[in-house]
Design a protein around this motif. Structure first.
Motif, short mmCIF file in Angstrom:
data_model
loop_
_atom_site.label_atom_id
_atom_site.label_comp_id
_atom_site.label_asym_id
_atom_site.label_seq_id
_atom_site.Cartn_x
_atom_site.Cartn_y
_atom_site.Cartn_z
N HIS A 1 0.75 -1.40 -0.21
CA HIS A 1 0.00 -0.08 0.07
C HIS A 1 1.06 1.39 0.01
O HIS A 1 0.68 2.33 -0.72
N LYS A 2 1.96 1.08 0.84
CA LYS A 2 2.82 2.21 0.78
C LYS A 2 3.52 2.59 -0.74
O LYS A 2 3.64 3.76 -1.13
N LEU A 3 3.93 1.39 -1.31
CA LEU A 3 4.54 1.81 -2.60
C LEU A 3 3.47 2.12 -3.64
O LEU A 3 3.99 3.13 -4.36
N LEU A 4 2.11 1.95 -3.63
CA LEU A 4 1.20 2.32 -4.34
C LEU A 4 0.62 3.80 -4.17
O LEU A 4 0.13 4.45 -5.01
N ALA A 5 1.23 4.27 -3.10
CA ALA A 5 0.44 5.55 -2.36
C ALA A 5 1.02 6.65 -3.40
O ALA A 5 2.16 6.62 -3.52
N GLN A 6 0.09 7.40 -3.83
CA GLN A 6 0.31 8.56 -4.97
C GLN A 6 -0.37 9.68 -4.46
O GLN A 6 -1.53 9.56 -4.51
N GLU A 7 0.17 11.03 -4.24
CA GLU A 7 -0.75 12.10 -3.96
C GLU A 7 -1.75 12.31 -5.31
O GLU A 7 -1.36 11.82 -6.56
N GLY A 8 -2.92 12.50 -5.13
CA GLY A 8 -3.90 12.57 -6.02
C GLY A 8 -4.56 11.66 -6.37
O GLY A 8 -5.45 11.39 -7.37
N HIS A 9 -4.42 10.20 -5.79
CA HIS A 9 -4.91 9.13 -5.98
C HIS A 9 -5.26 8.30 -4.86
O HIS A 9 -4.85 8.46 -3.81
N PHE A 10 -6.31 7.35 -4.89
CA PHE A 10 -6.71 6.41 -3.87
C PHE A 10 -6.44 5.19 -4.56
O PHE A 10 -6.47 5.05 -5.86
#
Length: 284
Positions: A108-117
């Protein structure tokens, strides 16, 4: 983005402490331990509350148990209450019957990206296999590929995507709103985005589509959906389906809202909570 200050895992539960303890067991085995656990309890009976409070898993994780009285299926309300006591800048929503693999937090941390869920998915387990897990005669996390192939061949798991780990990338991003595959049982969202849309709409009562409404409002506010398949799968313990008496009304509400650019709920996270009936117990 790999370096997140803190992840808050908010787990919904209701009268199913045996399944919840299996979820907490999975969280204890995470390769990345920098997270907090909030158990958002939708009114479980006393014996289930006691099982949570005396659980070695809950105490080891220093979990916070947030409980309110049982007034029916109010997942939106109890999720909002759970988020209210959390501290993380990134929130992972998880259901109390969805057991995470050992790299769940790390992925989940790897995929976390600002402007996205991140909208994760799940592997469905059979009733017989679920019973063995709950009886502590079957271990889920950290098993080999051969083990899961065997369970798939025996009909105990509906797919093998839990084995695969595809990389992060733009191929995961879906910019258009779609109902397909929305899963608040496994979802990662920035706290700033959660607050911007004022959380879940507590006017949704009964099973169904409060998660679709949340995703619609995130989409309308400019937050893109990112698919967590082959990265953040969880193992869903079998259970009988909940009553879906309100499903059609809830679906109509979302369909009507989809015609607008609404971003705010009727009754959201920031509502005034005078004389709230929530009981908060800090464990560990």
């Amino acid at each position: 983005m790999n370096a997140l200050p803190l992840v808050s895992v908010v787990i919904t539960t209701y009268n199913r402490s045996d399944a919840l303890l299996a979820v907490l067991d999975g969280l204890r085995q995470q390769t990345d331990g920098h997270f907090e656990v909030i158990v958002a309890d939708d009114g479980s009976r006393l014996e289930h509350q006691h099982a949570i409070h005396t659980s070695d898993h809950a105490r080891a994780l220093k979990a916070v148990h947030v409980w309110h009285p049982d007034v029916g299926f109010t997942a939106s309300r109890v999720r909002n209450r759970g988020v209210a006591v959390s501290h993380g800048e990134y929130i992972v929503l998880l259901d109390g019957d969805c057991v995470p693999e050992v790299d769940f937090i790390a992925r989940h941390k790897l995929l976390a990206q600002e402007g996205h869920f991140v909208n994760g998915s799940r592997v469905l387990l059979s009733p017989a296999f679920t019973l063995r897990v709950l009886n502590h005669s079957e271990r889920l996390c950290g098993r080999s590929a051969g083990y899961w192939v065997g369970q798939r061949l025996r009909g105990h798991a509906n797919k093998l995507t839990g084995l695969l780990r595809l990389p992060n990338g733009n191929f995961r991003v879906h910019k258009a709103f779609s109902w397909k595959g929305i899963r608040s049982c496994n979802m990662g969202i920035w706290r700033t985005d959660y607050l911007a849309v004022n959380g879940f709409d507590e006017s949704f009562v009964g099973w169904g589509h409060e998660d679709a409404d949340m995703v619609l409002r995130l989409h309308n506010s400019g937050v893109a959906r990112k698919n967590g398949f082959c990265a953040t799968e969880v193992f869903h313990l079998w259970h009988k389906e909940a009553s879906r008496n309100q499903e059609s009304q809830n679906a109509r509400t979302v369909h009507d809202r989809a015609k607008s650019r609404v971003t705010q709920p009727v009754l959201g996270f920031s509502q005034e909570r005078i004389n709230d009936d929530v009981v908060i117990t800090r464990l560990g």
